[in-house]
Write a protein that holds these residues in place. Structure first.
Motif, PDB file in Angstrom:
ATOM      1  N   THR A   1      46.935 -32.963  -7.522  1.00 12.78           N
ATOM      2  CA  THR A   1      46.326 -31.865  -6.761  1.00 12.78           C
ATOM      3  C   THR A   1      46.764 -30.530  -7.352  1.00 12.78           C
ATOM      4  OG1 THR A   1      48.111 -32.020  -5.119  1.00 12.78           O
ATOM      5  CG2 THR A   1      46.047 -33.155  -4.601  1.00 12.78           C
TER       6      THR A   1
ATOM      7  N   THR B   1      41.295 -32.639   0.619  1.00 12.33           N
ATOM      8  CA  THR B   1      42.126 -31.892   1.564  1.00 12.33           C
ATOM      9  C   THR B   1      41.259 -30.865   2.293  1.00 12.33           C
ATOM     10  OG1 THR B   1      42.750 -30.233  -0.104  1.00 12.33           O
ATOM     11  CG2 THR B   1      44.191 -32.164   0.128  1.00 12.33           C
ATOM     12  N   THR B   2      41.823 -30.277   3.336  1.00 10.92           N
ATOM     13  CA  THR B   2      41.112 -29.248   4.099  1.00 10.92           C
ATOM     14  C   THR B   2      41.715 -27.875   3.805  1.00 10.92           C
ATOM     15  OG1 THR B   2      42.573 -29.481   6.008  1.00 10.92           O
ATOM     16  CG2 THR B   2      40.608 -30.874   5.952  1.00 10.92           C
TER      17      THR B   2
ATOM     18  N   THR C   1      41.380 -36.883  -4.492  1.00 11.83           N
ATOM     19  CA  THR C   1      42.061 -36.568  -3.232  1.00 11.83           C
ATOM     20  C   THR C   1      41.241 -35.489  -2.524  1.00 11.83           C
ATOM     21  OG1 THR C   1      44.236 -37.025  -4.186  1.00 11.83           O
ATOM     22  CG2 THR C   1      44.191 -35.660  -2.204  1.00 11.83           C
TER      23      THR C   1
END
Length: 237
Positions: free
Chosen positions: A26, A59-60, A57
């Motif tokens: 990330t 994510t928010t 991956t």
């Protein structure tokens, strides 16, 4: 070991950490999509992850609408096997220079003062950042009062100088500012770094305000990412 020698050793460790960070699953190079949702909609991570490859991956993230002030929700998709990760070789840097380790005066500001920062992908719009104090220093005979904003409890300086767009990233560079005691901070420009938007066009980075633009070249810190085969420049496209 001399102070200069220990400074170089610590800087080399920092460079290794930076390489690991930008190439992480990330890390900056892995961000392949930032998807903002319609007003009032909240992210569904399970739905977003459905059908994605194992290297991805999700994510928010959240930001504030520049016009209404309402929260905006989004999703970020990171691919550990992105083309940018595969193409990346290193980040070019200036040689370590102890003359660019500068001590400065820090004056806290009462209350929550904000400063408007233009962002790279906001078409001239600005977003308010909390600037908890003023950093005063003199560089090459010129006095500066710099605005560093609070980035999760750490002061982050977004600065520009005449190297931008030539030997360094065009939109400026970032530097974390270290508190060294009551009313004092240290700016080690050897650790100035390419902002996330220099690695992926899916970031929206703040740009240096006028007071954070130096009149002389800051020939310290990171220059530009280098791709395999020797091409230099932003990996964002």
């Amino acid at each position: 070991m001399s102070d200069s020698g220990s400074g170089i050793a610590a800087w080399q460790d920092w460079r290794a950490d930076r390489h690991r960070s930008v190439t992480a699953p990330t890390g900056n190079l892995a961000l392949v999509e930032t998807r903002w949702l319609p007003p009032g909609e909240t992210p569904d991570l399970d739905a977003a992850r459905a059908g994605q490859p194992g290297t991805v991956t999700v994510t928010t993230l959240e930001r504030t609408d520049m016009i209404t002030g309402a929260p905006e929700h989004g999703l970020r998709f990171w691919d550990a096997d992105s083309q940018a990760v595969r193409d990346f070789e290193r980040i070019d840097v200036f040689p370590y220079d102890p003359a660019w380790v500068l001590d400065a005066t820090y004056t806290p500001v009462e209350g929550a003062r904000t400063v408007s920062f233009e962002h790279l992908r906001d078409n001239g719009g600005t977003r308010e950042k909390v600037v908890p104090g003023d950093i005063a220093l003199t560089v090459d005979g010129t006095d500066y009062t710099l605005s560093a904003f609070d980035d999760d409890g750490t002061l982050l300086l977004v600065f520009g100088d005449p190297t931008n767009g030539d030997t360094t990233y065009g939109a400026g560079r970032f530097l974390f500012v270290e508190h060294t005691g009551e009313g004092r901070v240290r700016l080690d420009f050897n650790r100035a770094f390419v902002p996330p938007c220099g690695f992926s066009d899916q970031y929206n980075c703040p740009m240096p305000p006028r007071q954070n633009r130096f009149h002389l070249p800051v020939e310290a810190g990171e220059k530009l990412p280098v791709l395999r085969g020797g091409a230099a420049g932003s990996t964002a496209h």
